[in-house]
Design an enzyme around this catalytic site. Structure first.
Site, PDB file in Angstrom:
ATOM      1  CG  HIS A 180       4.755 -17.324   8.636  1.00 24.29           C
ATOM      2  ND1 HIS A 180       5.065 -15.813   9.248  1.00 24.29           N
ATOM      3  CD2 HIS A 180       5.105 -16.610   7.555  1.00 24.29           C
ATOM      4  CE1 HIS A 180       5.652 -14.798   8.494  1.00 24.29           C
ATOM      5  NE2 HIS A 180       5.836 -15.601   7.517  1.00 24.29           N
TER       6      HIS A 180
ATOM      7  NE  ARG B 113       9.300 -19.211   5.324  1.00 30.41           N
ATOM      8  CZ  ARG B 113       8.949 -18.013   5.398  1.00 30.41           C
ATOM      9  NH1 ARG B 113       7.712 -17.581   4.866  1.00 30.41           N
ATOM     10  NH2 ARG B 113       9.879 -16.669   5.416  1.00 30.41           N
TER      11      ARG B 113
ATOM     12  NE  ARG C 134       4.984 -15.542   2.322  1.00 25.23           N
ATOM     13  CZ  ARG C 134       6.393 -15.051   3.254  1.00 25.23           C
ATOM     14  NH1 ARG C 134       7.532 -15.463   2.155  1.00 25.23           N
ATOM     15  NH2 ARG C 134       6.489 -15.234   4.148  1.00 25.23           N
TER      16      ARG C 134
ATOM     17  CG  LEU D  83       9.974  -8.253   2.971  1.00 23.92           C
ATOM     18  CD1 LEU D  83      11.132  -8.270   3.360  1.00 23.92           C
ATOM     19  CD2 LEU D  83       8.350  -8.136   3.520  1.00 23.92           C
TER      20      LEU D  83
ATOM     21  CG  HIS E 223       8.112 -19.318   9.454  1.00 23.69           C
ATOM     22  ND1 HIS E 223       8.962 -20.219   9.826  1.00 23.69           N
ATOM     23  CD2 HIS E 223       8.364 -18.094   8.282  1.00 23.69           C
ATOM     24  CE1 HIS E 223      10.043 -18.983   9.072  1.00 23.69           C
ATOM     25  NE2 HIS E 223       9.659 -18.338   8.550  1.00 23.69           N
TER      26      HIS E 223
ATOM     27  N   GLY F  32       0.693  -1.440   0.382  1.00 22.03           N
ATOM     28  CA  GLY F  32       0.063   0.007   0.231  1.00 22.03           C
ATOM     29  C   GLY F  32       0.945   1.441   0.120  1.00 22.03           C
TER      30      GLY F  32
ATOM     31  CD  GLU G 120      -0.880 -12.020   3.872  1.00 26.13           C
ATOM     32  OE1 GLU G 120      -0.708 -13.406   4.717  1.00 26.13           O
ATOM     33  OE2 GLU G 120       0.410 -11.375   4.628  1.00 26.13           O
TER      34      GLU G 120
END
Length: 645
Positions: free
Chosen positions: A409, A338, A443, A449, A267, A46, A433
């Protein structure tokens, strides 16, 4: 059921984005000043979108439910951000980053979007360096890289264990500049309550001033929702307590399809649950798996002795330790993705080899790396993470192995968007997200990020402009229009209904109960029977919530419990959809593990013939959802069983 048009450009995969940009529609500078854009959310997606669109000359309103954008949950990301710079000269490339991401998502992501993500990744690093983000550097001055799960190259840029914080500060600086220049207007402590649709197009939002309780109407030629994911539906997660899914749930109820809701990520490296009164879980960065080795005792009697406090980790000799990730996945070792690492840890604990008081933990040990590199090197790389662990657990991780266990997570599912990041509602976009687009069923670490900043800095400035080129003749609308009035009225009635219940149980009571249902039945391992049970239990709990929830205070004031109640009401509905989507998907892939569908070695068993699609759900009323499918077509990728051995 219908097929969805993702509007993927024609041509070779490597040139789709270039061709799109070459032929997009533009808005000249004078016309940009006539167009208003609403952005909901001030995290990486955003904030970067609002800053970029403001810099281009559009009028932007941005809404933040916190007191400052610096409180966005993006700040909690620790380990790093991926890019295909290939600074270590170890064989990385844009294609390899693309392929690792597609493979890591277990071939359930849209090929064109993932390639675009890899393609713009390098520009993100350049942008952030120019902003002054203090990435770690080698002795010679070049940016340093570390490894992350699911890759055999070092492509992750980092700022110790504070990467998310530093990237958010960079985006916040860019945003603040535009606020000062007047192109962006900031609305702190405002929560989006609903989207306003006028003649089939998103034209604004209803927001609540969280200090006064007043409802406000805001117009925009387009609306961008970048409000994050929905992991807090599980109550205990690594997300901040205020992280919620109300913005995306409200646009879902207005017609925006919700894609792959069952794709939730567990996670592997979180501090284990330590009590019944815990409100959230703490993540220990995946970057620790670069130098930490994960193990449990080989003997059940040693594990049991540790659980009863009779045997410490350091007393277990090397030949009595099972480094189970290195044993099962020799090619990737502790750096498997993960979902793979999480299931492997769960399997060991379920088999009786777990450690700690609860038996729901494994060891993450740095003894070997400290001996090889020296304690000072480990302190430089992970010092703040080690400090955080010691403050929470009261144990020195330089001297004793950390204890970790998987926890909820991230959410790969989200609002369905096309190649332009537009939802199924014209003029309504979703970024970061909040959308589903780039990660498939799992992911890879350090990609959140990357996606958030890619969407904000380098995708939306093109695709949103392409849409707005057709809106320059649309004058600013009065928020007195019937559609705005009706939307505000509906929000008011919902809030009044919540306040009128006067029940006997707190909001947290219901949220915890929902979390237990979700974790026990829709968590790491799912079965048909448990998913059906979850749906039944959630429906009962939701009915009880609307009869027995207790909200103190009044409507027109600062009322945190009312905020929570509104969000938990949405989680109650969302939990049912997650379970329904998991029940519908009769396969295992990535973070969605149906125990009925696994290989002989306990790995995911996909069903590409029947489920190689994006499941996009349409809201048809409470507890009533219609499935639409977007077929996944891989033009340049061979779809095969994931192997990390």
């Amino acid at each position: 059921m219908s097929e969805l048009n993702s509007k993927i450009p024609a041509g070779p995969l490597s040139s789709k984005w270039t061709q799109y940009k070459n032929h997009q529609n533009l808005v000249n500078p004078n016309n940009k000043r006539k167009l208003d854009i609403i952005v909901v959310g001030t995290g990486l997606a955003g904030a970067s979108a609002a800053a970029s669109l403001g810099e281009m000359g559009f009028n932007v309103k941005i809404f933040c439910y916190q007191d400052s954008p610096r409180r966005a949950h993006s700040i909690a990301a620790q380990g790093g951000i991926n890019a295909a710079k290939n600074y270590p000269n170890d064989g990385d490339s844009i294609y390899r980053l693309f392929y690792d991401t597609i493979k890591g998502g277990d071939y359930r992501a849209r090929e064109a979007n993932v390639y675009r993500l890899a393609e713009v990744s390098n520009a993100i690093i350049d942008q952030c360096v120019a902003q002054g983000v203090p990435f770690a550097r080698e002795y010679g001055g070049s940016l340093e890289n570390r490894s992350f799960g699911g890759a055999q190259v070092s492509r992750t840029f980092f700022a110790r264990g504070q990467t998310g914080q530093q990237l958010l500060l960079g985006a916040y600086s860019a945003l603040s500049r535009q606020i000062k220049l007047g192109t962006v207007k900031m609305f702190n402590r405002h929560e989006m309550m609903d989207v306003v649709i006028v003649e089939g197009k998103a034209r604004g939002i209803i927001a609540r001033d969280l200090i006064s309780g007043k409802l406000e109407r805001h117009f925009g030629h387009a609306v961008v929702v970048a409000s994050g994911g929905y992991a807090n539906v599980f109550y205990l997660s690594t997300n901040a307590m205020g992280s919620n899914a109300s913005a995306i749930w409200q646009i879902f109820k207005k017609g925006a399809f919700f894609a792959n809701p069952c794709f939730t990520q567990i996670h592997p490296t979180c501090i284990p649950v330590h009590g019944d009164y815990q409100s959230k879980l703490t993540l220990m960065s995946e970057s620790l798996r670069n130098d930490g080795r994960i193990w449990v005792p080989k003997k059940k009697e040693d594990a049991e002795a540790n659980r009863h406090g009779k045997l410490k980790a350091n007393d277990i000799p090397e030949d009595a330790r099972d480094y189970f990730l290195e044993r099962r996945y020799p090619a990737f070792g502790n750096l498997v993705p993960r979902d793979v690492a999480s299931r492997a840890a769960k399997e060991r604990c379920d088999a009786g080899y777990g450690v700690g008081e609860t038996g729901l933990a494994v060891f993450l040990d740095f003894k070997e790396s400290i001996g090889r590199l020296g304690r000072h090197v480990i302190e430089e790389r992970y010092g703040n993470l080690f400090q955080m662990y010691e403050k929470i657990v009261d144990e020195n991780p330089y001297e004793n192995p950390m204890m970790i266990y998987p926890a909820v997570h991230y959410t790969m599912g989200g609002i369905w968007v096309d190649y332009e990041l537009m939802t199924s509602i014209t003029g309504l976009f979703a970024a970061g997200e909040a959308n589903f687009s780039d990660h498939g069923a799992n992911r890879l670490g350090a990609s959140a990020l990357m996606q958030g900043l890619a969407d904000g800095y380098f995708v939306l400035p093109y695709t949103l402009q392409n849409y707005l080129a057709g809106e320059i003749k649309v004058p600013r609308m009065s928020t007195g229009k019937a559609e705005f009035v009706e939307a505000q009225k509906n929000v008011q009635l919902r809030l009044e209904k919540l306040m009128a219940i006067k029940g006997k149980h707190t909001v947290d009571h219901f949220h915890k109960e929902l979390g237990k249902i979700m974790w026990e039945n829709v968590g790491m391992g799912r079965t048909e029977a448990r998913l059906k049970k979850a749906i039944e239990l959630i429906r009962k709990l939701r009915a009880e919530f609307w009869k027995e929830v207790k909200i103190p205070g009044t409507l027109n004031e600062l009322n945190v419990e009312l905020e929570k109640a509104n969000r938990v009401a949405d989680f109650m509905e969302m939990g049912e959809l997650i379970a329904l989507d998991a029940l519908n998907r009769n396969e295992s892939c990535g973070g969605h593990f149906r125990e009925e569908y696994q290989t002989d070695e306990g790995e995911c068993l996909r069903n590409d013939q029947d489920y190689k699609y994006v499941a996009a759900w349409e809201y048809k009323g409470e507890g009533n959802f219609q499935l639409h499918k977007e077929s996944l077509v891989y033009e340049e990728t061979e779809v095969k069983q994931r192997v990390y051995k």
